[in-house]
Design an enzyme around this catalytic site. Sequence first.
Site, PDB file in Angstrom:
ATOM      1  N   ASP A 201       0.873  -1.173   0.000  1.00  0.00           N
ATOM      2  CA  ASP A 201       0.000   0.000   0.000  1.00  0.00           C
ATOM      3  C   ASP A 201       0.918   1.233   0.000  1.00  0.00           C
ATOM      4  O   ASP A 201       1.502   1.586   1.025  1.00  0.00           O
ATOM      5  CB  ASP A 201      -0.890  -0.044   1.245  1.00  0.00           C
ATOM      6  CG  ASP A 201      -1.643   1.269   1.467  1.00  0.00           C
ATOM      7  OD1 ASP A 201      -1.451   2.213   0.685  1.00  0.00           O
ATOM      8  OD2 ASP A 201      -2.412   1.340   2.445  1.00  0.00           O
ATOM      9  N   GLN A 204       0.895   6.488   1.146  1.00  0.00           N
ATOM     10  CA  GLN A 204       1.661   7.559   1.809  1.00  0.00           C
ATOM     11  C   GLN A 204       3.123   7.567   1.369  1.00  0.00           C
ATOM     12  O   GLN A 204       3.915   8.348   1.906  1.00  0.00           O
ATOM     13  CB  GLN A 204       1.589   7.392   3.338  1.00  0.00           C
ATOM     14  CG  GLN A 204       0.196   7.470   3.914  1.00  0.00           C
ATOM     15  CD  GLN A 204      -0.399   8.882   3.836  1.00  0.00           C
ATOM     16  OE1 GLN A 204       0.312   9.872   3.636  1.00  0.00           O
ATOM     17  NE2 GLN A 204      -1.715   8.986   3.973  1.00  0.00           N
ATOM     18  N   LYS A 227      -3.650  11.907  -3.116  1.00  0.00           N
ATOM     19  CA  LYS A 227      -2.600  12.149  -2.127  1.00  0.00           C
ATOM     20  C   LYS A 227      -1.301  12.593  -2.803  1.00  0.00           C
ATOM     21  O   LYS A 227      -0.309  12.863  -2.140  1.00  0.00           O
ATOM     22  CB  LYS A 227      -2.367  10.884  -1.303  1.00  0.00           C
ATOM     23  CG  LYS A 227      -3.574  10.534  -0.429  1.00  0.00           C
ATOM     24  CD  LYS A 227      -3.254   9.457   0.557  1.00  0.00           C
ATOM     25  CE  LYS A 227      -4.499   8.824   1.153  1.00  0.00           C
ATOM     26  NZ  LYS A 227      -5.148   9.640   2.178  1.00  0.00           N
ATOM     27  N   CYS A 365      -8.100   6.354  10.613  1.00  0.00           N
ATOM     28  CA  CYS A 365      -8.462   5.097   9.931  1.00  0.00           C
ATOM     29  C   CYS A 365      -7.451   3.995  10.227  1.00  0.00           C
ATOM     30  O   CYS A 365      -7.124   3.176   9.362  1.00  0.00           O
ATOM     31  CB  CYS A 365      -8.595   5.290   8.420  1.00  0.00           C
ATOM     32  SG  CYS A 365      -9.955   6.337   7.979  1.00  0.00           S
TER      33      CYS A 365
HETATM   34  N1  PLP Z   1      -3.670   3.502   2.831  1.00  0.00           N
HETATM   35  C1  PLP Z   1      -3.082   4.503   3.508  1.00  0.00           C
HETATM   36  C2  PLP Z   1      -1.746   4.278   4.117  1.00  0.00           C
HETATM   37  C3  PLP Z   1      -3.723   5.733   3.626  1.00  0.00           C
HETATM   38  O1  PLP Z   1      -3.129   6.718   4.309  1.00  0.00           O
HETATM   39  C4  PLP Z   1      -4.991   5.901   3.019  1.00  0.00           C
HETATM   40  C5  PLP Z   1      -5.708   7.182   3.159  1.00  0.00           C
HETATM   41  O2  PLP Z   1      -5.521   7.922   4.094  1.00  0.00           O
HETATM   42  C6  PLP Z   1      -5.543   4.850   2.320  1.00  0.00           C
HETATM   43  C7  PLP Z   1      -4.862   3.661   2.241  1.00  0.00           C
HETATM   44  C8  PLP Z   1      -6.872   4.958   1.639  1.00  0.00           C
HETATM   45  O3  PLP Z   1      -6.784   5.785   0.540  1.00  0.00           O
HETATM   46  P1  PLP Z   1      -8.093   6.162  -0.302  1.00  0.00           P
HETATM   47  O4  PLP Z   1      -9.100   6.629   0.696  1.00  0.00           O
HETATM   48  O5  PLP Z   1      -7.626   7.251  -1.204  1.00  0.00           O
HETATM   49  O6  PLP Z   1      -8.523   4.952  -1.026  1.00  0.00           O
END
Ligand code: PLP
Length: 407
Positions: A201, A204, A227, A365
């Site tokens: 993932d 960030q 982001k 989250c």
């Molecule tokens: N993964 C990480 C590490 C995040 O910081 C975020 C969003 O804050 C996400 C996944 C989810 O991203 P999205 O809401 O753009 O799908």
Amino acid sequence: MNEQQINDIRNDFPILSEKIYNKDLIYFDNGATTQKPRSVVEKIEQGYYHTNANIHRGVHFLSQKATEAHEEARSIVANFLGTDKKEEIIFTRGTTEAINLIAFSYGEAYCSEGDEIVVSVMEHHSNIVPWQMLCERKKMTLRVIPANEAGELDMTAYQNMLNERTKLVSVMHVSNVLGTINPVADIIKLAHAQNTPVLIDGAQAVPHIAVNVKELDADFYVFSGHKIYAPTGIGVLYGKENWLNAIPPYQGGGEMISTVSFKKTTYNELPFKFEAGTPDYIGSTALAEALKYVLNIGIDKIADYEHQLMMYATEELNKIQGMRIIGNAQNKSSVISFLVNDIHPYDIGMLLDKLGIAVRTGHHCAQPLIDSLGIPGTIRVSFAFYNTKAEIDVFVTALKKVVTMLS
Ligand code: PLP
């Protein structure tokens, strides 16, 4: 980057000149979403004003223009991530959709009762819940890599966790709460030693550090456009060609098919097999424009500058009595989470907002991580290359005032 360069960059982002409650906006919530440069917004406008038509299936001029722009955007993303195969780039709505795609498609083809998926304790909900759903569907187990006090993954525990039932490892490159840059190359190597694929993932990571999926040898790598200075609603799934060919489609519909009949439908080739329906072809070109903007500054320069901001802010924050920084990894990105004494993060965030300073408060989250730390949440500041030391000074002064008021 020198002051002149930063000023020039800031001028590219009109929102940074906004006043909030009559105060200069200080935007320190870049981990949640980034602001957009003029060139990206203009790209969207240009797309809708001059080249808008549905792609891939039109013979007319505009449709061909729009198709070319969308496919060129795919090549730019491929290049950005370090692959020369643009069919390995699937456009999604974002990180969340990309992870759900793999959890479903890979899960359908390769997982069965008794198997295990490995994630880490610091994952965002979007890298936990799709795997929990898969585990529920298939009666599988989710294993969790723990972290130490500093916020670094326990690699010994990880290694001990891997076994012949591990069907996939899915971990974040950079933590959105702790700022930790995880040793993903090592994580991938260890998983591959027993033929387990790995999803990273990168939500960030890609806005802040150089990423090369081929050097990492990642099987899947995902990120969100918003982001990295692009609009919302567009994101990327990189997948190794052999994996993407081996797993079934995620959604059915137009674009993803080769032929359709009531007897048998055959699927399109990569990347279209995973792009059912009309894609966000304006979003993809805006994403490509955002990546060009980032590349034009230089990702290493960005990483270096943002690291300086993070180090400076850490030093200044640590001068405040009762300051507790959550996440002190050796290798850290430009995210700082903290608490001051026992003041609730929400109260600090609310008062900072009244001073024009946008920070994030709460569990970000990542509730399992926050619970494991036994805290109510954190205040998080997350920097981008348009932030400055002068903004950090204003923020720290404001924070001191807020803390005095709330103590
Ligand atoms: N993964 C990480 C590490 C995040 O910081 C975020 C969003 O804050 C996400 C996944 C989810 O991203 P999205 O809401 O753009 O799908």
